[in-house]
Write a protein that holds these residues in place. Sequence first.
Motif, PDB file in Angstrom:
ATOM      1  N   HIS A 112      -4.800  -8.874  -4.315  1.00  0.00           N
ATOM      2  CA  HIS A 112      -5.497  -8.277  -4.241  1.00  0.00           C
ATOM      3  C   HIS A 112      -6.146  -7.530  -5.876  1.00  0.00           C
ATOM      4  CE1 HIS A 112      -8.064  -5.149  -2.810  1.00  0.00           C
ATOM      5  NE2 HIS A 112      -7.185  -3.762  -3.571  1.00  0.00           N
ATOM      6  N   ARG A 113      -4.925  -7.657  -6.604  1.00  0.00           N
ATOM      7  CA  ARG A 113      -4.882  -7.304  -7.787  1.00  0.00           C
ATOM      8  C   ARG A 113      -5.289  -8.408  -8.806  1.00  0.00           C
ATOM      9  NH1 ARG A 113      -0.695  -3.213 -11.507  1.00  0.00           N
ATOM     10  NH2 ARG A 113      -2.191  -1.763  -9.820  1.00  0.00           N
TER      11      ARG A 113
ATOM     12  N   GLY B 242      -9.271  -8.317  -7.720  1.00  0.00           N
ATOM     13  CA  GLY B 242      -9.884  -7.436  -8.841  1.00  0.00           C
ATOM     14  C   GLY B 242     -10.160  -7.801 -10.018  1.00  0.00           C
TER      15      GLY B 242
ATOM     16  N   LEU C 277     -12.974  -9.631 -10.512  1.00  0.00           N
ATOM     17  CA  LEU C 277     -14.310  -9.663  -9.645  1.00  0.00           C
ATOM     18  C   LEU C 277     -15.003  -8.757 -11.052  1.00  0.00           C
ATOM     19  CD1 LEU C 277     -13.717  -8.998  -6.261  1.00  0.00           C
ATOM     20  CD2 LEU C 277     -15.539 -10.226  -7.201  1.00  0.00           C
TER      21      LEU C 277
ATOM     22  N   HIS D  47     -10.686  -9.812  -1.818  1.00  0.00           N
ATOM     23  CA  HIS D  47     -10.556  -8.369  -2.413  1.00  0.00           C
ATOM     24  C   HIS D  47     -11.532  -7.421  -1.373  1.00  0.00           C
ATOM     25  CE1 HIS D  47      -9.596  -5.861  -5.314  1.00  0.00           C
ATOM     26  NE2 HIS D  47     -10.935  -4.872  -5.233  1.00  0.00           N
ATOM     27  N   THR D  48     -12.377  -7.491  -0.580  1.00  0.00           N
ATOM     28  CA  THR D  48     -13.009  -6.617   0.679  1.00  0.00           C
ATOM     29  C   THR D  48     -12.028  -6.613   2.103  1.00  0.00           C
ATOM     30  OG1 THR D  48     -15.006  -7.352  -0.130  1.00  0.00           O
ATOM     31  CG2 THR D  48     -14.978  -6.535   1.983  1.00  0.00           C
TER      32      THR D  48
ATOM     33  N   GLY E  78      -9.266  -5.520   0.572  1.00  0.00           N
ATOM     34  CA  GLY E  78      -9.272  -3.351   0.987  1.00  0.00           C
ATOM     35  C   GLY E  78      -9.390  -2.863   1.912  1.00  0.00           C
TER      36      GLY E  78
ATOM     37  N   HIS F 272      -5.763  -1.867   2.549  1.00  0.00           N
ATOM     38  CA  HIS F 272      -5.153  -0.790   1.824  1.00  0.00           C
ATOM     39  C   HIS F 272      -6.098   0.567   2.381  1.00  0.00           C
ATOM     40  CE1 HIS F 272      -3.671  -1.868  -2.129  1.00  0.00           C
ATOM     41  NE2 HIS F 272      -4.321  -2.698  -1.487  1.00  0.00           N
TER      42      HIS F 272
ATOM     43  N   SER G 134     -14.734   2.351  -2.609  1.00  0.00           N
ATOM     44  CA  SER G 134     -14.424   0.598  -1.312  1.00  0.00           C
ATOM     45  C   SER G 134     -15.026   1.209  -0.287  1.00  0.00           C
ATOM     46  CB  SER G 134     -12.631   1.650  -0.956  1.00  0.00           C
ATOM     47  OG  SER G 134     -11.764   1.060  -2.633  1.00  0.00           O
TER      48      SER G 134
ATOM     49  N   LEU H  52     -18.064  -0.024  -1.169  1.00  0.00           N
ATOM     50  CA  LEU H  52     -18.467  -1.513  -1.374  1.00  0.00           C
ATOM     51  C   LEU H  52     -18.260  -2.647  -0.339  1.00  0.00           C
ATOM     52  CD1 LEU H  52     -16.893  -1.396  -4.706  1.00  0.00           C
ATOM     53  CD2 LEU H  52     -19.158  -2.050  -4.243  1.00  0.00           C
TER      54      LEU H  52
ATOM     55  N   SER I  15     -19.917  -0.423  -8.474  1.00  0.00           N
ATOM     56  CA  SER I  15     -19.015  -1.887  -8.912  1.00  0.00           C
ATOM     57  C   SER I  15     -18.462  -1.560  -9.991  1.00  0.00           C
ATOM     58  CB  SER I  15     -19.052  -3.598  -8.521  1.00  0.00           C
ATOM     59  OG  SER I  15     -19.905  -3.668  -7.316  1.00  0.00           O
TER      60      SER I  15
ATOM     61  N   HIS J 106     -15.846   1.438  -9.745  1.00  0.00           N
ATOM     62  CA  HIS J 106     -15.364   0.762  -9.183  1.00  0.00           C
ATOM     63  C   HIS J 106     -14.330   0.324  -9.660  1.00  0.00           C
ATOM     64  CE1 HIS J 106     -12.971  -0.509  -5.503  1.00  0.00           C
ATOM     65  NE2 HIS J 106     -12.432  -1.411  -5.901  1.00  0.00           N
TER      66      HIS J 106
ATOM     67  N   GLY K  34     -10.502   0.964 -11.274  1.00  0.00           N
ATOM     68  CA  GLY K  34      -8.712  -0.151 -10.798  1.00  0.00           C
ATOM     69  C   GLY K  34      -8.837  -0.763 -12.001  1.00  0.00           C
TER      70      GLY K  34
HETATM   71  C1  HEM Z   1     -17.383  -6.333  -5.969  1.00  0.00           C
HETATM   72  C2  HEM Z   1     -16.494  -5.487  -6.305  1.00  0.00           C
HETATM   73  C3  HEM Z   1     -15.278  -4.996  -6.793  1.00  0.00           C
HETATM   74  C4  HEM Z   1     -14.366  -4.737  -7.356  1.00  0.00           C
HETATM   75  C5  HEM Z   1     -14.984  -5.394  -9.001  1.00  0.00           C
HETATM   76  C6  HEM Z   1     -13.132  -4.818  -7.962  1.00  0.00           C
HETATM   77  C7  HEM Z   1     -12.496  -4.167  -8.934  1.00  0.00           C
HETATM   78  C8  HEM Z   1     -11.323  -3.707  -8.626  1.00  0.00           C
HETATM   79  C9  HEM Z   1      -9.902  -4.079  -9.534  1.00  0.00           C
HETATM   80  C10 HEM Z   1     -10.417  -4.236 -11.179  1.00  0.00           C
HETATM   81  C11 HEM Z   1      -9.251  -2.891  -9.154  1.00  0.00           C
HETATM   82  C12 HEM Z   1      -7.860  -2.883  -9.843  1.00  0.00           C
HETATM   83  C13 HEM Z   1      -7.008  -3.794  -8.748  1.00  0.00           C
HETATM   84  C14 HEM Z   1      -5.534  -3.500  -8.251  1.00  0.00           C
HETATM   85  O1  HEM Z   1      -5.440  -1.747  -9.025  1.00  0.00           O
HETATM   86  O2  HEM Z   1      -4.777  -4.118  -8.382  1.00  0.00           O
HETATM   87  C15 HEM Z   1      -9.397  -3.105  -7.608  1.00  0.00           C
HETATM   88  C16 HEM Z   1      -8.216  -2.062  -6.787  1.00  0.00           C
HETATM   89  C17 HEM Z   1      -9.348  -2.015  -5.499  1.00  0.00           C
HETATM   90  N1  HEM Z   1     -10.549  -2.374  -5.080  1.00  0.00           N
HETATM   91 FE1  HEM Z   1     -11.558  -2.982  -5.649  1.00  0.00          FE
HETATM   92  N2  HEM Z   1     -13.401  -4.412  -6.370  1.00  0.00           N
HETATM   93  C18 HEM Z   1     -14.102  -4.439  -5.812  1.00  0.00           C
HETATM   94  C19 HEM Z   1     -14.565  -4.088  -4.250  1.00  0.00           C
HETATM   95  C20 HEM Z   1     -13.629  -3.910  -3.525  1.00  0.00           C
HETATM   96  C21 HEM Z   1     -13.857  -4.025  -2.597  1.00  0.00           C
HETATM   97  C22 HEM Z   1     -15.108  -4.104  -1.185  1.00  0.00           C
HETATM   98  C23 HEM Z   1     -13.423  -2.844  -1.994  1.00  0.00           C
HETATM   99  C24 HEM Z   1     -13.234  -2.658  -0.016  1.00  0.00           C
HETATM  100  C25 HEM Z   1     -12.332  -1.915   0.343  1.00  0.00           C
HETATM  101  C26 HEM Z   1     -11.652  -2.600  -2.814  1.00  0.00           C
HETATM  102  C27 HEM Z   1     -11.192  -1.995  -2.675  1.00  0.00           C
HETATM  103  C28 HEM Z   1      -9.956  -1.283  -3.107  1.00  0.00           C
HETATM  104  C29 HEM Z   1      -9.337  -0.683  -3.242  1.00  0.00           C
HETATM  105  C30 HEM Z   1      -8.171   0.330  -1.894  1.00  0.00           C
HETATM  106  C31 HEM Z   1      -8.383  -0.490  -4.824  1.00  0.00           C
HETATM  107  C32 HEM Z   1      -6.750   0.440  -5.036  1.00  0.00           C
HETATM  108  C33 HEM Z   1      -5.539  -1.347  -4.794  1.00  0.00           C
HETATM  109  C34 HEM Z   1      -4.576   0.176  -4.902  1.00  0.00           C
HETATM  110  O3  HEM Z   1      -4.207   0.965  -3.995  1.00  0.00           O
HETATM  111  O4  HEM Z   1      -3.593  -0.655  -5.386  1.00  0.00           O
HETATM  112  N3  HEM Z   1     -13.255  -3.321  -3.712  1.00  0.00           N
HETATM  113  N4  HEM Z   1     -10.595  -3.548  -7.294  1.00  0.00           N
END
Ligand code: HEM
Lengths: 164, 133
Positions: free
Chosen positions: A61-62, A65, A68, A115-116, A119, A122, B31, B34, B76, B79, B83
């Motif tokens: 997941h990380r 992320g 992306l 990731h989706t 996610g 999550h 999230s 997205l 994006s 978010h 992240g």
């Molecule tokens: C499409 C563009 C997206 C980008 C560029 C992106 C980028 C990121 C990044 C950089 C992180 C940090 C990763 C980490 O903490 O380990 C993250 C975390 C996260 N993303 Fe995304 N993401 C995208 C889409 C989504 C989508 C569609 C979801 C759907 C549910 C999502 C759900 C999450 C969640 C829940 C976290 C937090 C994870 C945690 O609690 O550790 N993301 N995302």
Amino acid sequence: MRLIAVLSLTPFDAGLKGGWKSILSWGEGMSDNARRLPDRPTSPHLTVWRWHATMLSSILHRASGVSLYAGALILAAWAICLAVGPECYAGYMALLGGPIGKIVLLGLTAAIFYHTANGIRHLVWDAGKAFDPKFSDLTAIVVIAFTVAATAATWIIAGMTGGL
Amino acid sequence: MTSYRTPRSRAAGLGSAKHGVSTWIAERVTSVALVPLALWAVFAALRVAPMGYEGAVAWLHHPLNLTFSLLFAGLSFYHMGMGMAVIIEDYIHRRSTLVTLLLLNAFVWFGFGVATIVALLKVALATSVGVAL
Ligand code: HEM
């Protein structure tokens, strides 16, 4: 001393009397309750943690992320080139359609699907649901299988519709 | 859930900085939004890839395509900025490096986010196709 060796989840405790194998006999003659390890959180250090699906899913997941994040910058460059004009756009699309561009886009396809889907896992956890370890392992495997299938389907469709 | 805090640490107010909740919620809200937008983005990329310049410009002229593009890009960048800040805070413990990287992340996600939205709007709102910047 023995307790520390057991708690640290590693048999390599040089100070252990009788060598590390004495861990195996630890707890003999103790009551069930005394033998129980205290309920304390343990850090998942990579060197002492057994690999399992939920751990892999967390790392992915990380990683996805961060991928992306790079993908969003690639999207930014696409939009900027489209705004600059036809030559810039044609050059950029040729770059994306070249061998390196294709590898990067293939990786991004997998990253966005993974990731989706993960996610959503999550978000379910954030709602306080589905914490059971066995079930989490199962959903992790489902997410990985979905990623592989959806990525393959996307690229097959791209090939059929002239997108490659 | 068991609390691992000692009464003293609770009284001293140690621990959370007490302003993380809004960021946490924003991360979850983006999230949720997205999920459909990311799937739409894959679909859109498949559509636009074979179109060439004129086709892509015409595609962006469609209000729905522009709306979803802006939503996907904006959410994006927002978010991923949140992240990435978490990742930086997780791994970087030297104060000066931490501040430098957090600033860099803030400039990158916000800067490129605005640039992307401006570029999309310029293409979509231009009346004639092929006007150079
Ligand atoms: C499409 C563009 C997206 C980008 C560029 C992106 C980028 C990121 C990044 C950089 C992180 C940090 C990763 C980490 O903490 O380990 C993250 C975390 C996260 N993303 Fe995304 N993401 C995208 C889409 C989504 C989508 C569609 C979801 C759907 C549910 C999502 C759900 C999450 C969640 C829940 C976290 C937090 C994870 C945690 O609690 O550790 N993301 N995302």
